[in-house]
Design a protein around this motif. Structure first.
Motif, PDB file in Angstrom:
ATOM      1  N   THR A 274      46.819 -27.767  55.431  1.00 19.31           N
ATOM      2  CA  THR A 274      48.138 -27.140  55.521  1.00 19.31           C
ATOM      3  C   THR A 274      48.072 -25.927  56.440  1.00 19.31           C
ATOM      4  O   THR A 274      47.426 -24.926  56.107  1.00 19.31           O
ATOM      5  CB  THR A 274      48.631 -26.704  54.127  1.00 19.31           C
ATOM      6  OG1 THR A 274      48.700 -27.844  53.268  1.00 19.31           O
ATOM      7  CG2 THR A 274      50.016 -26.065  54.225  1.00 19.31           C
ATOM      8  N   PRO A 275      48.719 -26.003  57.605  1.00 24.06           N
ATOM      9  CA  PRO A 275      48.717 -24.839  58.485  1.00 24.06           C
ATOM     10  C   PRO A 275      49.639 -23.749  57.967  1.00 24.06           C
ATOM     11  O   PRO A 275      50.745 -24.028  57.492  1.00 24.06           O
ATOM     12  CB  PRO A 275      49.231 -25.403  59.807  1.00 24.06           C
ATOM     13  CG  PRO A 275      50.076 -26.566  59.412  1.00 24.06           C
ATOM     14  CD  PRO A 275      49.463 -27.135  58.163  1.00 24.06           C
ATOM     15  N   VAL A 276      49.169 -22.520  58.050  1.00 24.94           N
ATOM     16  CA  VAL A 276      49.987 -21.362  57.698  1.00 24.94           C
ATOM     17  C   VAL A 276      49.995 -20.456  58.921  1.00 24.94           C
ATOM     18  O   VAL A 276      48.972 -19.858  59.272  1.00 24.94           O
ATOM     19  CB  VAL A 276      49.432 -20.619  56.465  1.00 24.94           C
ATOM     20  CG1 VAL A 276      50.276 -19.373  56.182  1.00 24.94           C
ATOM     21  CG2 VAL A 276      49.395 -21.542  55.254  1.00 24.94           C
ATOM     22  N   LEU A 277      51.136 -20.369  59.588  1.00 24.24           N
ATOM     23  CA  LEU A 277      51.245 -19.611  60.821  1.00 24.24           C
ATOM     24  C   LEU A 277      51.693 -18.184  60.547  1.00 24.24           C
ATOM     25  O   LEU A 277      52.577 -17.958  59.715  1.00 24.24           O
ATOM     26  CB  LEU A 277      52.236 -20.288  61.769  1.00 24.24           C
ATOM     27  CG  LEU A 277      51.867 -21.721  62.186  1.00 24.24           C
ATOM     28  CD1 LEU A 277      53.004 -22.358  62.977  1.00 24.24           C
ATOM     29  CD2 LEU A 277      50.582 -21.730  62.990  1.00 24.24           C
ATOM     30  N   VAL A 278      51.070 -17.231  61.253  1.00 29.35           N
ATOM     31  CA  VAL A 278      51.444 -15.826  61.099  1.00 29.35           C
ATOM     32  C   VAL A 278      51.658 -15.206  62.474  1.00 29.35           C
ATOM     33  O   VAL A 278      51.236 -15.744  63.503  1.00 29.35           O
ATOM     34  CB  VAL A 278      50.382 -15.034  60.309  1.00 29.35           C
ATOM     35  CG1 VAL A 278      50.218 -15.599  58.913  1.00 29.35           C
ATOM     36  CG2 VAL A 278      49.049 -15.009  61.046  1.00 29.35           C
ATOM     37  N   ASP A 279      52.280 -14.064  62.470  1.00 28.21           N
ATOM     38  CA  ASP A 279      52.629 -13.363  63.704  1.00 28.21           C
ATOM     39  C   ASP A 279      51.396 -12.696  64.318  1.00 28.21           C
ATOM     40  O   ASP A 279      50.325 -12.604  63.708  1.00 28.21           O
ATOM     41  CB  ASP A 279      53.706 -12.325  63.413  1.00 28.21           C
ATOM     42  CG  ASP A 279      54.661 -12.121  64.581  1.00 28.21           C
ATOM     43  OD1 ASP A 279      54.409 -12.666  65.674  1.00 28.21           O
ATOM     44  OD2 ASP A 279      55.670 -11.408  64.403  1.00 28.21           O
ATOM     45  N   VAL A 280      51.597 -12.203  65.548  1.00 30.91           N
ATOM     46  CA  VAL A 280      50.514 -11.545  66.278  1.00 30.91           C
ATOM     47  C   VAL A 280      50.878 -10.092  66.558  1.00 30.91           C
ATOM     48  O   VAL A 280      52.024  -9.669  66.394  1.00 30.91           O
ATOM     49  CB  VAL A 280      50.223 -12.277  67.606  1.00 30.91           C
ATOM     50  CG1 VAL A 280      49.689 -13.671  67.330  1.00 30.91           C
ATOM     51  CG2 VAL A 280      51.459 -12.327  68.503  1.00 30.91           C
ATOM     52  N   GLU A 281      49.897  -9.344  67.008  1.00 34.08           N
ATOM     53  CA  GLU A 281      50.126  -7.956  67.411  1.00 34.08           C
ATOM     54  C   GLU A 281      50.842  -7.937  68.761  1.00 34.08           C
ATOM     55  O   GLU A 281      50.555  -8.768  69.629  1.00 34.08           O
ATOM     56  CB  GLU A 281      48.800  -7.216  67.522  1.00 34.08           C
ATOM     57  CG  GLU A 281      48.042  -7.109  66.220  1.00 34.08           C
ATOM     58  CD  GLU A 281      46.655  -6.514  66.393  1.00 34.08           C
ATOM     59  OE1 GLU A 281      46.120  -5.985  65.397  1.00 34.08           O
ATOM     60  OE2 GLU A 281      46.105  -6.588  67.519  1.00 34.08           O
TER      61      GLU A 281
ATOM     62  N   GLU B  62      60.084 -25.893  56.820  1.00 32.88           N
ATOM     63  CA  GLU B  62      61.096 -25.053  56.175  1.00 32.88           C
ATOM     64  C   GLU B  62      60.482 -23.834  55.490  1.00 32.88           C
ATOM     65  O   GLU B  62      61.204 -22.916  55.095  1.00 32.88           O
ATOM     66  CB  GLU B  62      61.889 -25.879  55.154  1.00 32.88           C
ATOM     67  CG  GLU B  62      61.063 -26.464  54.029  1.00 32.88           C
ATOM     68  CD  GLU B  62      61.887 -27.337  53.096  1.00 32.88           C
ATOM     69  OE1 GLU B  62      61.372 -27.650  52.006  1.00 32.88           O
ATOM     70  OE2 GLU B  62      63.030 -27.701  53.453  1.00 32.88           O
ATOM     71  N   ARG B  63      59.165 -23.822  55.346  1.00 32.92           N
ATOM     72  CA  ARG B  63      58.512 -22.654  54.738  1.00 32.92           C
ATOM     73  C   ARG B  63      58.655 -21.407  55.614  1.00 32.92           C
ATOM     74  O   ARG B  63      58.560 -20.283  55.133  1.00 32.92           O
ATOM     75  CB  ARG B  63      57.007 -22.924  54.555  1.00 32.92           C
ATOM     76  CG  ARG B  63      56.651 -23.976  53.528  1.00 32.92           C
ATOM     77  CD  ARG B  63      55.146 -24.226  53.520  1.00 32.92           C
ATOM     78  NE  ARG B  63      54.680 -24.770  54.791  1.00 32.92           N
ATOM     79  CZ  ARG B  63      53.586 -24.370  55.415  1.00 32.92           C
ATOM     80  NH1 ARG B  63      52.863 -23.381  54.929  1.00 32.92           N
ATOM     81  NH2 ARG B  63      53.213 -24.946  56.548  1.00 32.92           N
ATOM     82  N   TYR B  64      58.832 -21.597  56.905  1.00 28.54           N
ATOM     83  CA  TYR B  64      58.781 -20.474  57.827  1.00 28.54           C
ATOM     84  C   TYR B  64      60.100 -19.712  57.892  1.00 28.54           C
ATOM     85  O   TYR B  64      61.183 -20.308  57.902  1.00 28.54           O
ATOM     86  CB  TYR B  64      58.363 -20.953  59.220  1.00 28.54           C
ATOM     87  CG  TYR B  64      56.962 -21.531  59.260  1.00 28.54           C
ATOM     88  CD1 TYR B  64      55.903 -20.843  58.672  1.00 28.54           C
ATOM     89  CD2 TYR B  64      56.704 -22.757  59.860  1.00 28.54           C
ATOM     90  CE1 TYR B  64      54.624 -21.362  58.694  1.00 28.54           C
ATOM     91  CE2 TYR B  64      55.422 -23.280  59.896  1.00 28.54           C
ATOM     92  CZ  TYR B  64      54.384 -22.584  59.301  1.00 28.54           C
ATOM     93  OH  TYR B  64      53.119 -23.097  59.324  1.00 28.54           O
ATOM     94  N   ASN B  65      59.978 -18.394  57.962  1.00 30.10           N
ATOM     95  CA  ASN B  65      61.114 -17.493  58.039  1.00 30.10           C
ATOM     96  C   ASN B  65      61.052 -16.769  59.384  1.00 30.10           C
ATOM     97  O   ASN B  65      60.033 -16.156  59.719  1.00 30.10           O
ATOM     98  CB  ASN B  65      61.036 -16.486  56.878  1.00 30.10           C
ATOM     99  CG  ASN B  65      62.227 -15.556  56.831  1.00 30.10           C
ATOM    100  OD1 ASN B  65      62.947 -15.394  57.818  1.00 30.10           O
ATOM    101  ND2 ASN B  65      62.446 -14.941  55.678  1.00 30.10           N
ATOM    102  N   GLU B  66      62.127 -16.830  60.147  1.00 29.29           N
ATOM    103  CA  GLU B  66      62.138 -16.220  61.481  1.00 29.29           C
ATOM    104  C   GLU B  66      61.790 -14.736  61.442  1.00 29.29           C
ATOM    105  O   GLU B  66      61.221 -14.191  62.399  1.00 29.29           O
ATOM    106  CB  GLU B  66      63.509 -16.420  62.141  1.00 29.29           C
ATOM    107  CG  GLU B  66      63.803 -17.843  62.536  1.00 29.29           C
ATOM    108  CD  GLU B  66      62.775 -18.423  63.501  1.00 29.29           C
ATOM    109  OE1 GLU B  66      62.377 -17.713  64.453  1.00 29.29           O
ATOM    110  OE2 GLU B  66      62.350 -19.572  63.303  1.00 29.29           O
TER     111      GLU B  66
END
Length: 382
Positions: A100-107, A339-343
């Protein structure tokens, strides 16, 4: 003036032609195309260069990531945290293995994984972190190690763009990118800082047991011919590519320095342009050529006045190659939308896709070319 390309592999080849040609000819004459002597010699040379116990060559950088995850024994449903702003291969292999990929933001300044976003993304199902050393700059590995140790997580370094870079710890000690986590991976795609003339990749680790498992996986799960002890794949670096890489490896530090020299020219030329944010480095501009924490696989600007796309076209119209890495974040790609992702969790990435532009960056850039590129950009954005 020579044609301005993103990467000038032909000019680089001409400088090492004699060595490369002789190495290829030796492979042809030996006919040892798979697992020949050059593969073992390059493996040993790269182990010494990286100061790592085990280098396991494979067919490409994407395979390297997948095999690393297979070697760690990750199971379907396990969560793997990585960045939203990177090439799709990083998340592609997670999907292929039914993880399950979990994507996160970057600096916003380094383009590397945001440590606070990483911490917030951890759940009881999280098993691994894949920091990407994007564009040639090493992620904040000391902080990532602290998070991983606290939560008992694996670290898989995606080092496809940063081979040759060093990470400096707070105590002053250094380690090569890709050798800091449990396992590291790289690509030898032709345009990489250390590239072959086809596809190639490698996996690095200091863990003897993990190295043993991975060596079986890359070769159909075999340690003894026709005896399959683990589920494997067919992913081998061929002897011709290994011979080319062995010839190029002694030049890698010089190649990286040439890229930093070009980056220094760019940074100085753009220093007073209020519409340009140059790549972040932890040193003064005057010291950039010798700074070892960034190897500038790409030189990526942020254009702040909303004219990135116009600049992209203007450069092409003037014969200046350029590229947008990356125009669509992974969480908005059809293959990885969820759908898990929130802008709201991807504010930086959603900004970067509209502002970044990468300029020509390679070992053969000449001052005349750099002057033309920078003048063209500054005049357009003045």
């Amino acid at each position: 003036m020579k044609k301005i390309q993103m990467v000038d592999l032909q000019s680089q080849y001409q400088k090492i032609k004699e060595t490369v040609d002789a190495s290829i000819q030796e492979v042809l004459e030996s006919s040892a195309y798979i697992n020949g002597p050059y593969v073992k010699e390059f493996q040993a040379d790269l182990e010494r260069y990286l100061d790592v116990k085990h280098v396991i060559p494979c067919a490409n950088g994407t395979d390297a990531l997948q095999i690393a995850m297979m070697g760690l024994g990750l199971k379907p449903g396990d969560e793997v945290i990585t960045v939203d702003f990177t090439f799709a291969a990083t998340v592609e292999v997670i999907g292929l293995l039914n993880l399950t990929p979990v994507l996160v933001d970057v600096e916003p300044d380094s383009f590397n994984i945001d440590i606070e976003a990483l911490k917030k993304a951890i759940t009881p199902k999280t098993k691994a972190i894949v920091p990407v050393h994007l564009f040639g700059q090493v992620a904040n590995m000391e902080a990532i190690l602290e998070v991983a140790n606290e939560h008992n997580l694996f670290i898989i370094e995606d080092n496809a763009q940063a081979i040759g870079a060093n990470y400096t710890f707070k105590d002053g000690s250094k380690k090569k990118a890709g050798t800091i986590g449990h396992v590291g991976t790289t690509s030898f795609f032709p345009s990489k800082n250390l590239g072959c003339y086809g596809d190639g990749g490698a996996i690095f680790t200091n863990d003897d047991d993990l190295a043993h498992i991975i060596r079986g996986i890359v070769n159909h799960g075999m340690y003894k011919r026709y005896y399959h002890d683990v589920v494997g794949v067919n992913s081998r670096l061929d002897s011709i590519q290994a011979a080319i890489l062995k010839a190029k490896l002694p030049h890698l530090d010089k190649y990286c320095k040439a890229r930093r020299k070009a980056a220094k020219y760019y940074n100085e030329a753009f220093a007073t342009n209020k519409y340009i944010i140059t790549p972040k480095v932890d040193c003064d501009i005057k010291d950039l050529e010798d700074y070892d924490g960034h190897v500038f696989h790409q030189y990526t600007l942020q254009i702040t006045n909303g004219k990135r796309d116009e600049l992209h076209k203007h450069l092409l119209d003037n014969g200046i190659a350029n590229a947008i890495y990356y125009p669509v974040p992974l969480h908005k790609q059809k293959a990885y939308a969820d759908e898990r992702y929130n802008e709201e969790d991807f504010k930086v990435t959603n900004t970067l896709i509209n502002t970044v532009i990468s300029l020509p960056m390679h070992t053969e850039l000449e001052e005349e070319q750099l002057e033309f590129i920078t003048n063209t950009i500054n005049n357009f954005l003045s």
